[in-house]
Design a protein around this motif. Structure first.
Motif, short mmCIF file in Angstrom:
data_model
loop_
_atom_site.label_atom_id
_atom_site.label_comp_id
_atom_site.label_asym_id
_atom_site.label_seq_id
_atom_site.Cartn_x
_atom_site.Cartn_y
_atom_site.Cartn_z
N HIS A 89 0.86 -1.19 0.00
CA HIS A 89 0.00 0.00 0.00
C HIS A 89 0.89 1.23 0.00
O HIS A 89 1.76 1.37 0.88
CB HIS A 89 -0.90 0.02 1.23
N LEU A 90 0.69 2.12 -0.95
CA LEU A 90 1.53 3.31 -1.07
C LEU A 90 0.82 4.55 -0.54
O LEU A 90 -0.39 4.72 -0.72
CB LEU A 90 1.93 3.54 -2.52
N ILE A 91 1.59 5.42 0.12
CA ILE A 91 1.11 6.72 0.58
C ILE A 91 1.96 7.77 -0.12
O ILE A 91 3.19 7.76 -0.02
CB ILE A 91 1.28 6.85 2.11
N ILE A 92 1.32 8.66 -0.85
CA ILE A 92 2.04 9.62 -1.68
C ILE A 92 2.15 10.95 -0.95
O ILE A 92 1.14 11.60 -0.66
CB ILE A 92 1.33 9.79 -3.04
N LYS A 93 3.38 11.35 -0.65
CA LYS A 93 3.64 12.59 0.06
C LYS A 93 4.88 13.26 -0.52
O LYS A 93 5.83 12.58 -0.90
CB LYS A 93 3.87 12.34 1.56
N SER A 94 4.88 14.60 -0.54
CA SER A 94 6.10 15.32 -0.89
C SER A 94 6.68 16.03 0.32
O SER A 94 7.84 16.44 0.30
CB SER A 94 5.80 16.35 -2.00
N ASP A 95 5.90 16.17 1.38
CA ASP A 95 6.33 16.83 2.61
C ASP A 95 7.11 15.83 3.46
O ASP A 95 6.54 14.90 4.03
CB ASP A 95 5.10 17.36 3.37
N ILE A 96 8.42 16.04 3.57
CA ILE A 96 9.27 15.09 4.27
C ILE A 96 8.96 15.05 5.76
O ILE A 96 8.94 13.98 6.38
CB ILE A 96 10.76 15.43 4.03
N GLN A 97 8.73 16.22 6.36
CA GLN A 97 8.44 16.26 7.79
C GLN A 97 7.14 15.50 8.10
O GLN A 97 7.04 14.78 9.08
CB GLN A 97 8.34 17.70 8.27
N GLU A 98 6.14 15.68 7.23
CA GLU A 98 4.88 14.96 7.42
C GLU A 98 5.10 13.45 7.29
O GLU A 98 4.47 12.65 7.99
CB GLU A 98 3.84 15.43 6.40
N ALA A 99 6.01 13.07 6.40
CA ALA A 99 6.32 11.64 6.23
C ALA A 99 6.86 11.05 7.53
O ALA A 99 6.44 9.96 7.96
CB ALA A 99 7.32 11.45 5.09
N PHE A 100 7.77 11.76 8.20
CA PHE A 100 8.30 11.27 9.48
C PHE A 100 7.21 11.24 10.55
O PHE A 100 7.19 10.34 11.40
CB PHE A 100 9.47 12.14 9.93
N TYR A 101 6.32 12.20 10.51
CA TYR A 101 5.21 12.24 11.47
C TYR A 101 4.32 11.01 11.29
O TYR A 101 3.98 10.32 12.26
CB TYR A 101 4.41 13.52 11.28
N LEU A 102 3.93 10.72 10.04
CA LEU A 102 3.07 9.57 9.76
C LEU A 102 3.76 8.27 10.15
O LEU A 102 3.12 7.34 10.65
CB LEU A 102 2.69 9.55 8.27
#
Length: 466
Positions: A89-102
């Motif tokens: 399952h892929l989650i598409i994000k460009s915000d790196i900080q949000e990626a670490f949060y998730l």
């Protein structure tokens, strides 16, 4: 008047300090999100059956091309998921900080963004073995007298991706060389910043060298000669309290490095300029256009007739035929929605090679299935999943699973419950049950079929506008 003024003042003070306290609380919560990451490791991932990975939408990481999911990270992750025995399952994000949060909140399991391993990031997560090395360069236009050394950065404005390592690299240059320039951090992926340089919206950006090289192969006006930082290791990130997953990913990296898979995929997506050009310029690429297939217009017409999101119907069409109007299955199913001859005749299709006629035949069959299940499963989203399974394996087998769900105390309005018993239709205990009329079935294939369509639909939904 005085009371009114006092009231306004009290309201202002409460509002201000109330807002300020809320802001401080939120900020403190945000700042500490990595200290107690959610406990999810490999055993639980395998148990639930899928790995959740965060990726970029770019012409190298992950994108849709002619309806098909592609990309360097995508192919690597798909191979990893297969090795682990789970789905992807892929989650598409460009915000790196949000990626670490998730990641730390347990909403994702791995960040697959080729991240440089830095000390601040090591507070947020653990990193896998390196998948390669990447340096960074200044991207500028040749028609604007390209800068050749750091001294020429004086008083310039450089726009970069927010939360990337580029700001720290540029800060180091300012300190070491005593030059002053403005750094503007903004949300977005590297390709969007490169495109802004090409379109003359900005003059300078900093991106990974390999991404810059991909773009420079088909944009002659790009200059990428000024190196900002030499090559350093890049890796994927996992939660600090997931040692099993970390170990499994590291073992997989070692194995695939020896087999040459990582180098092969790197060459495919970063070193093949012809493929890069098509990815970035084709109207059928999610990077460049907003089109899934040549048949989008008739798919939209069929979806409107069904009351579906057209991207969901497109996902079904891709799963059935890959948008090939001449596709014929081993069983004799034909057309965009792969209907059998008896079904074609039943739903009025005279020419299965005609895209519109073929598609509308499949739409009419879906309408029939919708009517069949509507009273038993009133909720539309749950019903659609049951309809998709019925389209694949036949509504008789799915109806058997629905009856078994009812008999054994499951929720007959929930696809999850129905899917469980559909998967059990290869067990004599269940396919010989008196309530079952259609007998044995490889129900797990139909469940996987539904999952495949919904996963693809999620990508279409995120990457393609309605």
């Amino acid at each position: 008047m005085k009371k009114a003024l006092v009231g306004v003042l009290v309201f202002f003070v409460i509002s201000f300090f109330g807002f300020q306290c809320t802001f401080i609380d939120n900020r403190e919560t945000q700042e500490k999100y990595w200290e107690n990451p959610v406990q999810i490791d490999l055993d639980e991932i395998v148990k639930r059956g899928y790995l959740r990975a965060i990726v970029d939408n770019s012409s190298t990481s992950y994108y849709i091309y002619r309806g098909r999911r592609m990309g360097y990270e995508f192919e690597l992750l798909k191979n990893l998921a297969n090795e682990l025995g789970v789905r992807l399952h892929l989650i598409i994000k460009s915000d790196i900080q949000e990626a670490f949060y998730l990641l730390n909140k347990g909403k994702a399991d791995v960040i697959a963004m080729n991240l440089e391993i830095t000390e601040p990031r090591q507070k947020l997560a653990k990193f896998s073995y390196p998948l390669g090395q990447m340096g960074t360069v200044l991207v500028q236009r040749k028609d604007k007298k390209p800068l050749n050394d750091f001294w020429e950065l004086q008083d310039k404005v450089i726009h970069i991706r927010k939360d990337a390592v580029y700001k720290a690299q540029l800060d180091n240059i300012q300190e070491a060389y005593g030059v002053n320039f403005s750094i503007q951090e903004e949300k977005g992926d590297n390709e969007s910043f490169i495109q802004k340089v090409i379109n003359k919206e900005i003059d300078y950006t900093v991106v990974d060298r390999v991404e810059a090289m991909v773009s420079s192969t088909y944009y002659d006006n790009l200059d990428i000669n000024l190196e900002i930082s030499p090559k350093s290791d890049v890796a994927w990130a996992v939660r600090k309290n997931a040692p099993q997953l970390e170990a499994a990913i590291n073992e997989w990296i070692e194995k695939k490095n020896k087999a040459g898979l990582i180098n092969t995929l790197f060459a495919k997506y970063f070193q093949n300029s012809k493929n890069s050009f098509f990815r970035n310029n084709s109207p059928f690429s999610s990077v460049a256009g907003n089109t899934i297939s040549p048949y989008d217009n008739i798919i939209k017409k069929g979806a409107e007739s069904l009351g579906w999101d057209w991207r969901l119907l497109a996902s079904l069409v891709y799963k059935e035929s890959g948008f090939d109007t001449t596709a014929t299955s081993y069983a004799g199913a034909v057309g965009l929605l792969q209907l059998m001859p008896v079904t074609l005749e039943r739903f009025g299709v005279e020419n299965p090679n005609d895209p519109l006629e073929s598609l509308m035949g499949g739409v009419n069959y879906l309408k029939y299935l919708d009517k069949f299940w509507r009273e038993r499963i009133p909720e539309a989203n749950e019903r659609i999943k049951v309809m998709l399974a019925s389209y694949n394996i036949g509504h008789g087998h799915v109806e058997d699973a629905w009856k078994l769900t009812l008999k054994y105390g499951g929720n007959p309005q929930s696809w999850e419950s129905i899917a469980r018993f559909l998967q059990l239709k290869n067990d004599p205990k269940y396919f010989r049950d008196p309530v079952v009329k259609s007998g044995y079935a490889k129900g797990h294939l139909a469940v996987n079929y539904v999952d495949d369509i919904l996963i693809l639909y999620e990508s279409y939904r995120v990457l393609i506008d309605p």
